[in-house]
Design a protein around this motif. Structure first.
Motif, PDB file in Angstrom:
ATOM      1  N   SER B  40       4.004  -8.944   1.751  1.00 50.89           N
ATOM      2  CA  SER B  40       3.704  -9.164   0.338  1.00 50.89           C
ATOM      3  C   SER B  40       2.630 -10.236   0.128  1.00 50.89           C
ATOM      4  O   SER B  40       2.378 -10.673  -0.972  1.00 50.89           O
ATOM      5  CB  SER B  40       4.963  -9.459  -0.493  1.00 50.89           C
ATOM      6  OG  SER B  40       5.331 -10.819  -0.368  1.00 50.89           O
ATOM      7  N   LYS B  46       0.979  -3.852  -0.511  1.00 49.49           N
ATOM      8  CA  LYS B  46       1.558  -3.414  -1.798  1.00 49.49           C
ATOM      9  C   LYS B  46       1.215  -1.957  -2.108  1.00 49.49           C
ATOM     10  O   LYS B  46       1.965  -1.275  -2.783  1.00 49.49           O
ATOM     11  CB  LYS B  46       1.079  -4.334  -2.923  1.00 49.49           C
ATOM     12  CG  LYS B  46       1.666  -5.725  -2.786  1.00 49.49           C
ATOM     13  CD  LYS B  46       0.981  -6.759  -3.666  1.00 49.49           C
ATOM     14  CE  LYS B  46       1.222  -8.152  -3.085  1.00 49.49           C
ATOM     15  NZ  LYS B  46       0.362  -9.180  -3.659  1.00 49.49           N
ATOM     16  N   ILE B  47       0.066  -1.507  -1.643  1.00 48.17           N
ATOM     17  CA  ILE B  47      -0.318  -0.103  -1.861  1.00 48.17           C
ATOM     18  C   ILE B  47       0.281   0.782  -0.757  1.00 48.17           C
ATOM     19  O   ILE B  47       0.878   1.816  -1.024  1.00 48.17           O
ATOM     20  CB  ILE B  47      -1.865   0.060  -1.851  1.00 48.17           C
ATOM     21  CG1 ILE B  47      -2.539  -0.835  -2.910  1.00 48.17           C
ATOM     22  CG2 ILE B  47      -2.266   1.530  -2.028  1.00 48.17           C
ATOM     23  CD1 ILE B  47      -2.448  -0.362  -4.331  1.00 48.17           C
ATOM     24  N   THR B  49       2.846   0.560   1.192  1.00 47.65           N
ATOM     25  CA  THR B  49       4.294   0.805   1.193  1.00 47.65           C
ATOM     26  C   THR B  49       4.715   1.830   0.138  1.00 47.65           C
ATOM     27  O   THR B  49       5.840   2.316   0.163  1.00 47.65           O
ATOM     28  CB  THR B  49       5.076  -0.507   0.962  1.00 47.65           C
ATOM     29  OG1 THR B  49       4.497  -1.188  -0.165  1.00 47.65           O
ATOM     30  CG2 THR B  49       4.995  -1.426   2.169  1.00 47.65           C
ATOM     31  N   LYS B  50       3.795   2.137  -0.779  1.00 50.69           N
ATOM     32  CA  LYS B  50       4.138   3.121  -1.819  1.00 50.69           C
ATOM     33  C   LYS B  50       3.693   4.537  -1.459  1.00 50.69           C
ATOM     34  O   LYS B  50       3.981   5.482  -2.182  1.00 50.69           O
ATOM     35  CB  LYS B  50       3.441   2.732  -3.138  1.00 50.69           C
ATOM     36  CG  LYS B  50       4.101   1.571  -3.855  1.00 50.69           C
ATOM     37  CD  LYS B  50       3.401   1.358  -5.203  1.00 50.69           C
ATOM     38  CE  LYS B  50       3.532  -0.078  -5.659  1.00 50.69           C
ATOM     39  NZ  LYS B  50       2.442  -0.498  -6.514  1.00 50.69           N
ATOM     40  N   LEU B  51       2.925   4.675  -0.379  1.00 55.06           N
ATOM     41  CA  LEU B  51       2.353   5.991  -0.064  1.00 55.06           C
ATOM     42  C   LEU B  51       3.303   6.861   0.751  1.00 55.06           C
ATOM     43  O   LEU B  51       4.026   6.369   1.621  1.00 55.06           O
ATOM     44  CB  LEU B  51       1.026   5.813   0.691  1.00 55.06           C
ATOM     45  CG  LEU B  51      -0.098   5.100  -0.080  1.00 55.06           C
ATOM     46  CD1 LEU B  51      -1.311   4.904   0.818  1.00 55.06           C
ATOM     47  CD2 LEU B  51      -0.488   5.872  -1.329  1.00 55.06           C
ATOM     48  N   ASP B  52       3.278   8.157   0.467  1.00 56.36           N
ATOM     49  CA  ASP B  52       4.089   9.104   1.230  1.00 56.36           C
ATOM     50  C   ASP B  52       3.503   9.290   2.629  1.00 56.36           C
ATOM     51  O   ASP B  52       2.308   9.093   2.846  1.00 56.36           O
ATOM     52  CB  ASP B  52       4.076  10.481   0.535  1.00 56.36           C
ATOM     53  CG  ASP B  52       4.858  10.443  -0.769  1.00 56.36           C
ATOM     54  OD1 ASP B  52       5.753   9.579  -0.912  1.00 56.36           O
ATOM     55  OD2 ASP B  52       4.554  11.268  -1.653  1.00 56.36           O
TER      56      ASP B  52
END
Lengths: 171, 171
Positions: B40, B46-47, B49-52
């Protein structure tokens, strides 16, 4: 800050993409202006176009050295809106924290974009935003005004062994 | 394919991130294993960890040279699960198209991870996946087995003028 990614090695574009991801992750606003890259060919375009806070523009999508049937004159003509976009950004209030100018070094090398005009615009833009310019053969006048210059230097490359560009790696 | 991003210049990590985005955009599955990077803190985390289709692991988050109070022995101990993860990946059927080993060159330099053991694992993994290893000072034994090696060479860097690391640029 003016950042230049140049050299003959791999990593100029991918480092700029990584920088965009880093910047977006910190909550910044980013503008990517790309030259000579056909849309939906490069993997990164499919992810980048879905992200918030990133505006993505693509001009002169075919470079005469890569795509037959496009003349140098046509390619130069198609770079004009890219320069217009830069002028527009330079003249309006700050809109982006980071502006990435992908493959603009190539447009300078090939005289598609006037070097002095471009350098003046980069200077003006850098008073509002961080600017990254990519492409091999960055001209001296550009590295002179840059704060950070990295040469991606090819130490070993499979092209030299006849390996072709691969999906997910080169595009 | 084994890819190494090394050298003292900027762009080793960001190029690996760009490569992850490119690969994900082509519909591939990616594993990122990061060393020495507090979570973090870096914008990209931050980006990413959100991706498939991306699995993200982080080990030995503090490097003794950056964070006071962490001993070399502790850092080495905390690298062990990273090596275990590589063994696990080497022993199971192909799960990822691309595996990125961030800052592993540093763990080799500091003898936190055994070089021969690591190189054996990279070779084994490269039979199933493309592998990217980043960090300055890649050892010769690694560049010997690599297919593509780029040296990110510092031509000009604002640190040399006393400018400090900036959010969105260096982290």
């Amino acid at each position: 800050m003016i950042i230049v990614n140049t050299g003959d090695g791999k990593g100029k574009t991918t480092a700029a993409i990584g920088q965009i991801i880093r910047s977006l992750g910190q909550g910044f606003k980013v503008c990517l202006i790309q030259l000579f890259k056909g849309e939906s060919f490069y993997g990164e375009q499919k992810i980048l176009t879905k992200l918030d806070n990133l505006d993505f523009f693509s001009f002169s999508k075919e470079h005469p050295f890569c795509i037959k049937g496009v003349s140098l004159q046509e390619a130069a003509e198609r770079c004009k809106p890219a320069l217009e976009k830069l002028k527009e950004l330079a003249n309006e209030p700050k809109k982006y924290d980071l502006i990435v100018l992908e493959e603009f070094n190539i447009s300078l090398r090939d005289n598609f974009i006037n070097k002095n005009e471009f350098i003046g615009l980069v200077k003006a833009l850098s008073e509002k935003s961080d600017i990254i310019i990519t492409g091999r053969g960055a001209p001296q006048e550009l590295t002179d005004i840059a704060d950070l210059v990295t040469e991606m230097k090819e130490i070993k490359h499979p092209y030299n062994k006849g390996v072709k560009a691969r999906k997910g790696i080169e595009f």
